[in-house]
Write a protein that holds these residues in place. Structure first.
Motif, PDB file in Angstrom:
ATOM      1  N   GLU A 170       5.441   3.589 -16.144  1.00  0.00           N
ATOM      2  CA  GLU A 170       6.520   3.665 -17.136  1.00  0.00           C
ATOM      3  C   GLU A 170       7.797   4.231 -16.516  1.00  0.00           C
ATOM      4  N   ILE A 171       7.656   5.145 -15.566  1.00  0.00           N
ATOM      5  CA  ILE A 171       8.815   5.761 -14.910  1.00  0.00           C
ATOM      6  C   ILE A 171       9.583   4.720 -14.080  1.00  0.00           C
ATOM      7  N   ILE A 172       8.871   3.839 -13.406  1.00  0.00           N
ATOM      8  CA  ILE A 172       9.485   2.909 -12.443  1.00  0.00           C
ATOM      9  C   ILE A 172      10.593   2.062 -13.063  1.00  0.00           C
ATOM     10  N   PRO A 173      10.379   1.360 -14.192  1.00  0.00           N
ATOM     11  CA  PRO A 173      11.483   0.560 -14.758  1.00  0.00           C
ATOM     12  C   PRO A 173      12.635   1.412 -15.287  1.00  0.00           C
ATOM     13  N   ARG A 174      12.343   2.631 -15.735  1.00  0.00           N
ATOM     14  CA  ARG A 174      13.412   3.533 -16.187  1.00  0.00           C
ATOM     15  C   ARG A 174      14.357   3.889 -15.043  1.00  0.00           C
ATOM     16  N   CYS A 175      13.853   3.824 -13.828  1.00  0.00           N
ATOM     17  CA  CYS A 175      14.653   4.195 -12.658  1.00  0.00           C
ATOM     18  C   CYS A 175      15.317   2.987 -11.999  1.00  0.00           C
ATOM     19  N   GLY A 176      15.174   1.805 -12.600  1.00  0.00           N
ATOM     20  CA  GLY A 176      15.887   0.638 -12.098  1.00  0.00           C
ATOM     21  C   GLY A 176      15.112  -0.240 -11.139  1.00  0.00           C
ATOM     22  N   TYR A 177      13.791  -0.303 -11.319  1.00  0.00           N
ATOM     23  CA  TYR A 177      12.956  -1.137 -10.459  1.00  0.00           C
ATOM     24  C   TYR A 177      11.997  -1.977 -11.297  1.00  0.00           C
ATOM     25  N   LYS A 178      11.514  -3.046 -10.692  1.00  0.00           N
ATOM     26  CA  LYS A 178      10.439  -3.850 -11.257  1.00  0.00           C
ATOM     27  C   LYS A 178       9.175  -3.580 -10.449  1.00  0.00           C
ATOM     28  N   VAL A 179       8.041  -3.411 -11.131  1.00  0.00           N
ATOM     29  CA  VAL A 179       6.769  -3.194 -10.447  1.00  0.00           C
ATOM     30  C   VAL A 179       6.241  -4.528  -9.924  1.00  0.00           C
ATOM     31  N   LEU A 180       5.991  -4.596  -8.624  1.00  0.00           N
ATOM     32  CA  LEU A 180       5.383  -5.780  -8.033  1.00  0.00           C
ATOM     33  C   LEU A 180       3.873  -5.637  -7.900  1.00  0.00           C
ATOM     34  N   GLY A 181       3.404  -4.407  -7.845  1.00  0.00           N
ATOM     35  CA  GLY A 181       1.969  -4.169  -7.729  1.00  0.00           C
ATOM     36  C   GLY A 181       1.684  -2.711  -7.439  1.00  0.00           C
ATOM     37  N   HIS A 182       0.426  -2.334  -7.538  1.00  0.00           N
ATOM     38  CA  HIS A 182       0.005  -0.979  -7.185  1.00  0.00           C
ATOM     39  C   HIS A 182      -1.487  -0.998  -6.877  1.00  0.00           C
ATOM     40  N   PHE A 183      -1.936  -0.048  -6.050  1.00  0.00           N
ATOM     41  CA  PHE A 183      -3.363   0.104  -5.782  1.00  0.00           C
ATOM     42  C   PHE A 183      -3.621   1.501  -5.220  1.00  0.00           C
ATOM     43  N   PRO A 184      -4.762   2.102  -5.556  1.00  0.00           N
ATOM     44  CA  PRO A 184      -5.096   3.423  -5.008  1.00  0.00           C
ATOM     45  C   PRO A 184      -5.633   3.301  -3.590  1.00  0.00           C
ATOM     46  N   LEU A 185      -5.343   4.291  -2.771  1.00  0.00           N
ATOM     47  CA  LEU A 185      -5.977   4.362  -1.462  1.00  0.00           C
ATOM     48  C   LEU A 185      -7.443   4.722  -1.646  1.00  0.00           C
ATOM     49  N   PRO A 186      -8.371   3.985  -1.049  1.00  0.00           N
ATOM     50  CA  PRO A 186      -9.783   4.348  -1.144  1.00  0.00           C
ATOM     51  C   PRO A 186     -10.093   5.603  -0.334  1.00  0.00           C
ATOM     52  N   GLU A 187     -11.289   6.126  -0.528  1.00  0.00           N
ATOM     53  CA  GLU A 187     -11.625   7.416   0.086  1.00  0.00           C
ATOM     54  C   GLU A 187     -11.572   7.374   1.606  1.00  0.00           C
ATOM     55  N   ASP A 188     -11.889   6.236   2.223  1.00  0.00           N
ATOM     56  CA  ASP A 188     -11.870   6.208   3.692  1.00  0.00           C
ATOM     57  C   ASP A 188     -10.475   6.473   4.245  1.00  0.00           C
ATOM     58  N   ALA A 189      -9.448   6.170   3.463  1.00  0.00           N
ATOM     59  CA  ALA A 189      -8.075   6.437   3.905  1.00  0.00           C
ATOM     60  C   ALA A 189      -7.782   7.925   3.965  1.00  0.00           C
ATOM     61  N   TRP A 190      -8.547   8.707   3.249  1.00  0.00           N
ATOM     62  CA  TRP A 190      -8.399  10.168   3.298  1.00  0.00           C
ATOM     63  C   TRP A 190      -9.164  10.763   4.468  1.00  0.00           C
ATOM     64  N   TRP A 191     -10.306  10.181   4.811  1.00  0.00           N
ATOM     65  CA  TRP A 191     -11.186  10.843   5.766  1.00  0.00           C
ATOM     66  C   TRP A 191     -10.945  10.440   7.208  1.00  0.00           C
ATOM     67  N   GLU A 192     -10.815   9.164   7.485  1.00  0.00           N
ATOM     68  CA  GLU A 192     -10.896   8.706   8.872  1.00  0.00           C
ATOM     69  C   GLU A 192      -9.790   9.273   9.759  1.00  0.00           C
ATOM     70  N   GLU A 193      -8.550   9.223   9.285  1.00  0.00           N
ATOM     71  CA  GLU A 193      -7.430   9.648  10.136  1.00  0.00           C
ATOM     72  C   GLU A 193      -6.741  10.907   9.616  1.00  0.00           C
ATOM     73  N   TYR A 194      -7.300  11.526   8.565  1.00  0.00           N
ATOM     74  CA  TYR A 194      -6.639  12.700   7.992  1.00  0.00           C
ATOM     75  C   TYR A 194      -7.597  13.881   7.869  1.00  0.00           C
ATOM     76  N   TYR A 195      -8.484  13.857   6.894  1.00  0.00           N
ATOM     77  CA  TYR A 195      -9.294  15.040   6.637  1.00  0.00           C
ATOM     78  C   TYR A 195     -10.335  15.315   7.717  1.00  0.00           C
ATOM     79  N   HIS A 196     -10.984  14.309   8.280  1.00  0.00           N
ATOM     80  CA  HIS A 196     -11.969  14.573   9.339  1.00  0.00           C
ATOM     81  C   HIS A 196     -11.319  15.247  10.552  1.00  0.00           C
ATOM     82  N   PRO A 197     -10.225  14.692  11.111  1.00  0.00           N
ATOM     83  CA  PRO A 197      -9.577  15.384  12.232  1.00  0.00           C
ATOM     84  C   PRO A 197      -9.029  16.760  11.842  1.00  0.00           C
ATOM     85  N   LEU A 198      -8.497  16.867  10.618  1.00  0.00           N
ATOM     86  CA  LEU A 198      -7.951  18.153  10.176  1.00  0.00           C
ATOM     87  C   LEU A 198      -9.052  19.202  10.065  1.00  0.00           C
ATOM     88  N   GLU A 199     -10.201  18.820   9.526  1.00  0.00           N
ATOM     89  CA  GLU A 199     -11.301  19.780   9.367  1.00  0.00           C
ATOM     90  C   GLU A 199     -11.821  20.243  10.720  1.00  0.00           C
TER      91      GLU A 199
END
Length: 246
Positions: A170-199
């Motif tokens: 809802e915020i996006i069109p109020r700010c002057g944009y059209k939504v073309l798409g969206h998707f959540p990052l799956p859990e592997d995107a958190w672990w492989e190159e971020y949380y595993h090396p950080l831990e």
């Protein structure tokens, strides 16, 4: 936070937030084909997505961050890849971006827009995008409403602006944009190159700083973020939002 400890924790990690090149590619492929676009990667860190954007686009890509040590890493990557003619690392702040108006076909931001805030970032960055140009970000988002109190309280403290996907849409069109798409990052995107090396880094530094109470407090805080994600990953994550300027 002590800067020396912060950089020792994070320096040299593959990424400074969740992500992976195949998800950068997925978001990029949701845009229409552009001929050698000018792209600004805002809050680029050590430049993982920045380099991928250069490979994907054949355009001119600027990576901007306010930590010179990250930009030094990016400059090494640029030189090694032979992209010096069409890439640049720029030291700059998200709060005072010094670029001409309407100078980029695409503004890109993986995990950094929270620093300025989702709605404020959409509004303030819009002027740097060419007419009918594009903004692509991923943003911390509740994946389900009414999260448990423990994780709700944590994110209210860390990022009060976090909200659910429908509210961001809802915020996006109020700010002057059209939504073309969206998707959540799956859990592997958190672990492989971020949380595993950080831990792994946190574990080593806890041994090094076993007698430094302040350093241990900072390390425990970083570990808390990881532990909470392990416990509550079904409730929150980072969501890509792909937009076109109207």
């Amino acid at each position: 936070m002590r800067k020396d400890i912060f950089f020792e924790i994070h320096q040299g990690l593959p990424r400074e937030g969740p992500g992976r090149n195949d998800y950068t590619r997925k978001a990029f492929e949701m845009l229409p084909k552009l001929d050698q676009p000018r792209i600004l990667d805002v809050g680029c860190g050590p430049g993982g997505p920045t380099m991928e954007l250069a490979r994907l686009s054949s355009g001119f890509v600027i990576g901007m961050d306010n930590h010179q040590s990250y930009l030094d890493v990016l400059e090494e990557k640029i030189e090694k890849a032979g992209f010096s003619e069409r890439m640049q690392a720029v030291n700059g702040s998200l709060f005072a971006m010094n670029f001409p108006e309407a100078s980029f076909d695409i503004l890109w931001s993986e995990g950094s827009i929270y620093i300025i805030g989702f709605e404020k970032g959409l509004k303030e960055w819009r002027r740097f995008i060419k007419p009918r140009g594009f903004l692509v970000v991923h943003e911390m988002t509740w994946l389900k409403a009414n999260p448990p109190e423990e994780i709700s309280d944590y994110w209210k403290k860390m990022y009060p602006g976090i909200t659910i996907i429908p509210q961001n849409l809802e915020i996006i069109p109020r700010c002057g944009y059209k939504v073309l798409g969206h998707f959540p990052l799956p859990e592997d995107a958190w672990w492989e190159e971020y949380y595993h090396p950080l831990e792994e880094r946190i574990t080593k530094l806890k041994a090094k700083y076993k007698d430094d109470l302040e350093a241990l407090r900072i390390l425990d805080s970083e570990q808390e973020e990881i532990d909470l994600y392990k416990k509550y990953s079904e409730w929150y994550g980072s969501v890509f939002y792909i937009m076109q300027k109207l």
